[in-house]
Enzyme design. Sequence first.
Site, PDB file in Angstrom:
ATOM      1  N   ASP A   1      32.884 -11.655  49.420  1.00  0.00           N
ATOM      2  CA  ASP A   1      31.891 -10.887  48.676  1.00  0.00           C
ATOM      3  C   ASP A   1      32.606  -9.840  47.819  1.00  0.00           C
ATOM      4  OD1 ASP A   1      29.289  -9.778  48.037  1.00  0.00           O
ATOM      5  OD2 ASP A   1      29.775  -8.171  49.440  1.00  0.00           O
TER       6      ASP A   1
ATOM      7  N   ASP B   1      29.990  -7.635  53.770  1.00  0.00           N
ATOM      8  CA  ASP B   1      29.612  -6.398  54.455  1.00  0.00           C
ATOM      9  C   ASP B   1      28.112  -6.127  54.467  1.00  0.00           C
ATOM     10  OD1 ASP B   1      29.259  -5.745  51.695  1.00  0.00           O
ATOM     11  OD2 ASP B   1      29.467  -3.626  52.204  1.00  0.00           O
TER      12      ASP B   1
ATOM     13  N   ASP C   1      24.922 -11.003  53.117  1.00  0.00           N
ATOM     14  CA  ASP C   1      26.047 -11.862  53.492  1.00  0.00           C
ATOM     15  C   ASP C   1      25.848 -12.517  54.859  1.00  0.00           C
ATOM     16  OD1 ASP C   1      27.538 -11.145  51.165  1.00  0.00           O
ATOM     17  OD2 ASP C   1      28.103  -9.264  52.137  1.00  0.00           O
TER      18      ASP C   1
END
Length: 709
Positions: A400, A597, A601
């Site tokens: 990410d 995080d 996700d």
Amino acid sequence: MGALPAGAEGDLYTCPMHPEVVQPGPGNCPICGMALEPKFIKAEEGPNPELTDMTRRFWGSLVFSGPLLVLAMGGMAGLPTERLGAALPWLQLLLAAPVVLWAGAPLFVRGWDSLRTGNLNMFTLIALGTGVAFAYSLVATLAPGVFPHSLAGHGDGPDLYFEAAGIIITLVLLGQVLELRARSQTGAAIRALLALAPATARRVSSSGAEGDVPLGHVHPGDLLRVRPGEKVPVDGVVLEGQSAVDESMITGEPMPAEKSAGARVTGATVNGSGGFLMRAERVGADTLLARIVAMVGEAQRSRAPIQRLADVVASYFVPAVMAVAVAAFGAWWAWGPEPALAYALVSAVAVLIIACPCALGLATPMSILVATGRGARAGVLAKNAEALEILEKVNVLVIDKTGTLTEGKPKLVAVVAAAGFAEAEVLALAAGVERGSEHPLASAILSAARERTVTARPARDFRAVSGRGVSAVVGGKSVTLGNAGLLEGIDLGALQAEAERRRADGETVVFVAVDGKAAGLLAVADPIKPSAAKALADLRRDGVRVIMVTGDNARTAAWVARTLGLDEVRADVLPDQKAAIVRELQARGHRVAMAGDGINDAPALAQADVGIAMGSGTDVAMESAGITLVKGDLAGIVRARTLSRATMRNIRQNLLFAFAYNALGVPIAAGVLYPAFGLLLSPILAGAAMSLSSVSVIANALRLRGQRL
């Protein structure tokens, strides 16, 4: 696992190792013997009866097996246990009986089930070994005269193995407790997701009356009022009003999204300082949050767990040991000296006793215990052995952007002043206006002013224009901060070109006007983490393919990728699409790790072979992942991979030690040395071999404490 669907009747349980096993109510897996766990997770977590029972049995066994070990081995340590004389075997029996007959009862049930169904596993070996050790020692205590005199140990009768049975059962119970505790945490991610949804929604009737109703009573088409600071109850569309909504749970981006009539909003996102009226479109299981919950649950349930190496070897080792025991019994009975039956019985029992997996039971948990401690000191928290086992095999890292590659919060990176203005003056005026705002941009501007020791001037007549900017009177001057639309009619001059250049670098630009004249611009960005570039370079050198996947726009994503030298980027990606990308890579045969995080996700973290969460991120992300980097430092991924390699190498060495001693001891116990040397299962040799194998395993595992990461 998944969330409990509405209308589900009864509780279904499944095996984490064999998801195809599903039954109503708790029990043991008929294939591997593991305790089944709930298939559907409820928002309210109750006590785990299996964990409670195993914990009670472990502590009970520890109370008895500790003194039992002292009595059995005290003589070797110089303790005067021989003074107990004939009472010593009876004391050992009294201490071992509760451990074997009560604490170890579930293990014997699983061992019997494995024999009954033909699914031989570690529980088969544990039940056979400890059961035979206890039964042999019981007979030796009650009727020592039935055994040949050549089998007499240090006392008048045969050696006893009460302590071997007790200690092995205690160690296995400890492993069960640790395993059940780890497994009970797998539903925490889903419970955290379920907690995101508000309990009620404010419904507006056709007459205009408003009232709070339970979220389950909201239907598509209902009109709902969302007030400042509240969570959006369900997915829908804004009908009237303006506000900025924090959609970080969906996009991962810290900047709120401006919403006005016609804009779509998502349930569980957080409304800002404005209010709006919305129409519900997707409710219940159809909302995006519900779909995220379902995806996390499906990923956790469908992911095929790694079959433990010990279990694989045991599937061959157990029948081999049983065959050797039967062959030894038959050979001694047919060709052995008198009393042939006694020799046959002793040899068969000796084979099963020496094959009992004391060191084998320590091989994996000792390495994992030491490795997790070593990782914790380096800021790498491993939730389970599976994560450490797979990470060394990972060849693709999906990562990410916001909060993982970048800091995850806006920061003022530049102040550009127009002709006739100073940078400090522009920042002071802007900070004065933003003192009345709760927008994340305001926090970035005020923080920069404090860092640069610029004093924010007092402001009055503060006004916010949703989706465009803010204005106020500062020091007698009319100051406006916002986008070009708010400053319509004001000549921005060279600031316009500067703004375009900075936007191309992924920065957010805020124009500043004073008394109707362009004064400058402020550039805000999400800085890249200092450790990101080197960590990614190290991973690529190690043969790991890195793919950045983000919910942010393509322009910002492209700038981050260019800065970090990444060739593969996918932007504007929703949570379900992130998980789909992971599945696509897995379908091509890749071992995939996902680093992220945010709540958005979570599905991908759960779907990946190994999920890696930033310790600075959300609880949902950390609960969905197998590994957490405490400081959010990307160098932790490199350290975790090094730790994974070292741990698995150590476990393989431990298993080699454990099976090598067993493989050496079993033939001796069967009597292969008797024809040539007259040697028949020396208790000293058997005890030394079992002790040495355990000591070797423990010593080897402790080497991980010094592993360089």
